[in-house]
Design an enzyme around this catalytic site. Sequence first.
Site, PDB file in Angstrom:
ATOM      1  CD  GLN A 112      -2.262   1.266   2.898  1.00 45.11           C
ATOM      2  OE1 GLN A 112      -1.637   0.742   3.824  1.00 45.11           O
ATOM      3  NE2 GLN A 112      -3.380   1.926   3.107  1.00 45.11           N
ATOM      4  CB  SER A 115       2.182   6.734   4.847  1.00 44.10           C
ATOM      5  OG  SER A 115       1.096   6.137   5.482  1.00 44.10           O
ATOM      6  CB  SER A 147       3.609  -3.225   5.501  1.00 47.15           C
ATOM      7  OG  SER A 147       3.432  -2.335   6.564  1.00 47.15           O
ATOM      8  CD  GLU A 230      -4.623   0.228   6.672  1.00 38.01           C
ATOM      9  OE1 GLU A 230      -5.027   1.299   6.177  1.00 38.01           O
ATOM     10  OE2 GLU A 230      -3.427  -0.015   6.887  1.00 38.01           O
ATOM     11  CD  GLU A 363      -3.068   9.810  19.382  1.00 37.00           C
ATOM     12  OE1 GLU A 363      -2.774   9.193  18.340  1.00 37.00           O
ATOM     13  OE2 GLU A 363      -2.587   9.520  20.495  1.00 37.00           O
TER      14      GLU A 363
END
Length: 393
Positions: A112, A115, A147, A230, A363
């Site tokens: 994926q 990020s 990953s 996910e 968060e």
Amino acid sequence: MTDAAELKRRTAELLAAYPPATTDRLDFLRARFDAGLAWVHYPEGLGGLGAPRSLQAVVDAELEAAGAPDNDPRRIGIGLGMAAPTILKYGTDEQKQRFLRPLWTGEEVWCQLFSEPGAGSDLAALGTRAVREGEDWVVNGQKVWTSSAHLARWAILIARTDPDVPKHAGITYFLCDMTDPGIEVRPLRQITGEAEFNEVFITDVRIPDSRRLGEIGDGWRVAQTTLNNERVAIGGMRLPREGGMIAPAAKTWRERPELRTHDLHQRLLKLWVDSEVSRLTAERLRQQLVAGQPGPEGAGMKLAFARLNQEISGLEVELRGEEGLLYDDWTMRRPELVDFTGRDAGYRYLRSKGNSIEGGTTEILLNIVAERVLGLPAEPRTDKDVAWKDLAR
Ligand SMILES: Cc1cc2nc3c(=O)[nH]c(=O)nc-3n(C[C@H](O)[C@H](O)[C@H](O)COP(=O)(O)OP(=O)(O)OC[C@H]3O[C@@H](n4cnc5c(N)ncnc54)[C@H](O)[C@@H]3O)c2cc1C
């Protein structure tokens, strides 16, 4: 109507035609896919039979009892849990036919590419650019924390195709070939000593428009399907009673009476009960999923999963005392699969730290639950109407 009896009949047929003891593993998995017994809720011709998702358990139990091989889901979690449902929902017929079978059998591993160094929680701020050139898109940028990129044949990728519109509007979703010469994968070593994930540099990678998933500029919406799946994939795994992180802690408790104290007993009991509640809640969530794609509720499961993993692995290290501080091996490995509960107590303690970051931080997930599940007032967002190119970065 495909009911449990029909699925049992088809599974018996598969086992008779491809006896697991004498059939090559991959041949068996391909035949299982073609028989519609891979993921029974997928459409016919794409590994399923359009049956209720809950009936997958019937097929899995029959195959397990017959000693049939599985597709090693921990090795291909990103493909199964995230790429596949997104391709199914947004892919063209050609994309579904090309990608879903080798994804499910594990012949092609997926990663994926979401990020970036400047875009994690604020993923929509991403800066990797994709520029149209004829029938291709030329992509340049850098991704991070990817990953399994070192194992992957394909990636789900989001990139900026229009910098002149607000950040959520100018993103497009692609399927990227990880063997392209413009892809460079470098390992990133984690707190465990392993390098499960990587940084990925993308230089002039050409992606044909036929590998765009969804409409141009609609990538943020497409990515929501990936992200919601996910969270369920990470937090909503099917577990037996006393499965997951509570299993090794309970085993240590039973096998090592000399380590026990009253205080630790009370804490372990509470975590055992919380684990069971979480497991049953995940089961209920999976049943709700029978009706469709997961929504923001998956965030709650992933929150509980991260908290429990960290508290239980911490308790196990405490229970073992000085021995709990030992660590089995600091050799840098490039693991073939992600194993949250594997190896020794020290590994579990360290690996679980990432559970509250991967798949969205605690968060951010609390914000999602507050705003989208509980309907509380949203955080102020000052960048909603500003073109991405004018945002401070
Ligand atoms: C083990 C692991 C595997 C991963 N695998 C992948 C992968 O395969 N592919 C991929 O694309 N990414 C992957 N990631 C990346 C992961 O999705 C990001 O790390 C995560 O989204 C957080 O982004 P960040 O690291 O940039 O932190 P930041 O977004 O910079 O956050 C830093 C801190 O600020 C807090 N924060 C940020 N914004 C807010 C806010 N609005 N309100 C309150 N607090 C806030 C965060 O909660 C966090 O504590 C992985 C991460 C880990 C740990």
